[in-house]
Scaffold this motif. Sequence first.
Motif, PDB file in Angstrom:
ATOM      1  N   LYS A 136       0.771  -1.285  -0.102  1.00 19.60           N
ATOM      2  CA  LYS A 136       0.147   0.024  -0.007  1.00 19.60           C
ATOM      3  C   LYS A 136       0.870   1.303  -0.068  1.00 19.60           C
ATOM      4  O   LYS A 136       1.859   1.336   0.683  1.00 19.60           O
ATOM      5  N   MET A 137       0.412   2.376  -0.821  1.00 18.73           N
ATOM      6  CA  MET A 137       0.996   3.425  -0.616  1.00 18.73           C
ATOM      7  C   MET A 137       0.108   4.616  -0.206  1.00 18.73           C
ATOM      8  O   MET A 137      -0.861   4.815  -0.691  1.00 18.73           O
ATOM      9  N   HIS A 138       0.917   5.341   0.771  1.00 17.52           N
ATOM     10  CA  HIS A 138       0.159   6.441   1.493  1.00 17.52           C
ATOM     11  C   HIS A 138       0.993   7.707   1.440  1.00 17.52           C
ATOM     12  O   HIS A 138       2.373   7.535   1.033  1.00 17.52           O
ATOM     13  N   GLY A 139       0.333   8.859   1.550  1.00 12.44           N
ATOM     14  CA  GLY A 139       1.149  10.043   1.180  1.00 12.44           C
ATOM     15  C   GLY A 139       1.178  10.750   2.559  1.00 12.44           C
ATOM     16  O   GLY A 139       0.272  10.815   3.554  1.00 12.44           O
ATOM     17  N   GLY A 140       2.053  11.535   2.763  1.00  9.96           N
ATOM     18  CA  GLY A 140       2.477  12.444   3.954  1.00  9.96           C
ATOM     19  C   GLY A 140       2.782  13.812   3.338  1.00  9.96           C
ATOM     20  O   GLY A 140       3.272  14.176   2.506  1.00  9.96           O
ATOM     21  N   LEU A 141       2.007  14.785   4.170  1.00 10.20           N
ATOM     22  CA  LEU A 141       2.256  16.170   3.974  1.00 10.20           C
ATOM     23  C   LEU A 141       2.700  16.812   5.149  1.00 10.20           C
ATOM     24  O   LEU A 141       1.957  17.002   6.149  1.00 10.20           O
ATOM     25  N   ALA A 142       3.892  17.160   5.268  1.00  5.18           N
ATOM     26  CA  ALA A 142       4.583  17.742   6.206  1.00  5.18           C
ATOM     27  C   ALA A 142       4.194  19.521   6.239  1.00  5.18           C
ATOM     28  O   ALA A 142       3.913  20.017   5.300  1.00  5.18           O
ATOM     29  N   THR A 143       4.339  19.944   7.275  1.00  3.97           N
ATOM     30  CA  THR A 143       4.105  21.647   7.539  1.00  3.97           C
ATOM     31  C   THR A 143       2.742  21.874   6.817  1.00  3.97           C
ATOM     32  O   THR A 143       2.670  23.031   6.381  1.00  3.97           O
ATOM     33  N   ALA A 144       1.657  21.123   7.001  1.00  2.00           N
ATOM     34  CA  ALA A 144       0.427  21.170   6.129  1.00  2.00           C
ATOM     35  C   ALA A 144      -0.351  22.592   6.832  1.00  2.00           C
ATOM     36  O   ALA A 144      -1.056  22.893   6.200  1.00  2.00           O
ATOM     37  N   PHE A 145      -0.006  22.818   8.110  1.00  2.00           N
ATOM     38  CA  PHE A 145      -0.803  24.024   8.751  1.00  2.00           C
ATOM     39  C   PHE A 145       0.169  25.044   9.010  1.00  2.00           C
ATOM     40  O   PHE A 145      -0.109  26.110   9.716  1.00  2.00           O
ATOM     41  N   GLY A 146       1.226  25.121   8.661  1.00  2.00           N
ATOM     42  CA  GLY A 146       2.105  26.255   8.806  1.00  2.00           C
ATOM     43  C   GLY A 146       3.454  25.850   8.814  1.00  2.00           C
ATOM     44  O   GLY A 146       3.891  24.779   9.064  1.00  2.00           O
TER      45      GLY A 146
END
Length: 311
Positions: A136-146
Amino acid sequence: MSKTFVKITEVGTRDGFQAEREFIPTADKVAVIDALIDAGISSVEATSFVSPRALPQLADAADVLAQIQRKPGKEIAVLVPNARGAERAAAAKADVMVGFISASESHCKTNLNKTIDEAIADFAQVVPIAEQWGIKMHGGLATAFGCPFEGDVPIENILKIVGAYHSYGVRRIGFGDTTGMATPPVVTRTVDAVRNKFPDMQLALHFHNTRGVGLANVMNGLKLGVTEYESSIAGLGGCPFAPGATGNICTEDLVYLLHECGYETGIDLEKLIAVAQMVEKMMGRQLPGQMMKAGPRLKLMSMDSVRRAVG
């Protein structure tokens, strides 16, 4: 009437241990993951297959995956920054690979030494490796809120990265509050923008408690209908590549909150508290978690256990 189920992904042995100055022995990491799974955690982001030179604290990633007790229905996820990391993760038999890209150019350069476009290009090379191995492949988004270097992150950056993940078939993304800059209005604005453009994307929220509003953000997320969260046992954590980034929201505190609000998690809170106490002992210092200090709300005490006021 059945309760709403909220899925919790434990990130302490990755996001927590990576921030420690001293290397945590492999056996200790394995013991924590096994205990978390025994407590009912169904998803563990166990480690990261980044360069050992960049993160020596997680240089034993393959050994950790080889030694933990795998159980049916329990997912072991790992962070992968590029194709080389993905190959190592696949060989170690990870259940889930998580790509990660920062929503700000500045943090992307400090965290990955790449621009956002370069990080997206690297992710494109990871996807076929995951497909080849059936992972399975998931994505991650760092500093998404600032971002600590830029302030508010443009929604356009977030939608660009989510769009890239979506184009490669990813349907689950974790939004990371890397330095605890999220507030309920910021969370609402971000979640609404992503849902409006990508309604089929499954969202998970990953909050830090840097400014003391981590669980307030969870309550807001629940109000928005988000039912997946990432948290860290005993409140461990903090990004080593961002100034002022302190611990994640604490898993046992989060589970307590959810249970008290009528949600189901499948997690045994008493066992989870015992894991937090074990981790605190391993670290040799007091950790931020509150539940392991106070216990559940209705845990009663003997009157003889406290001093009495004498007038």
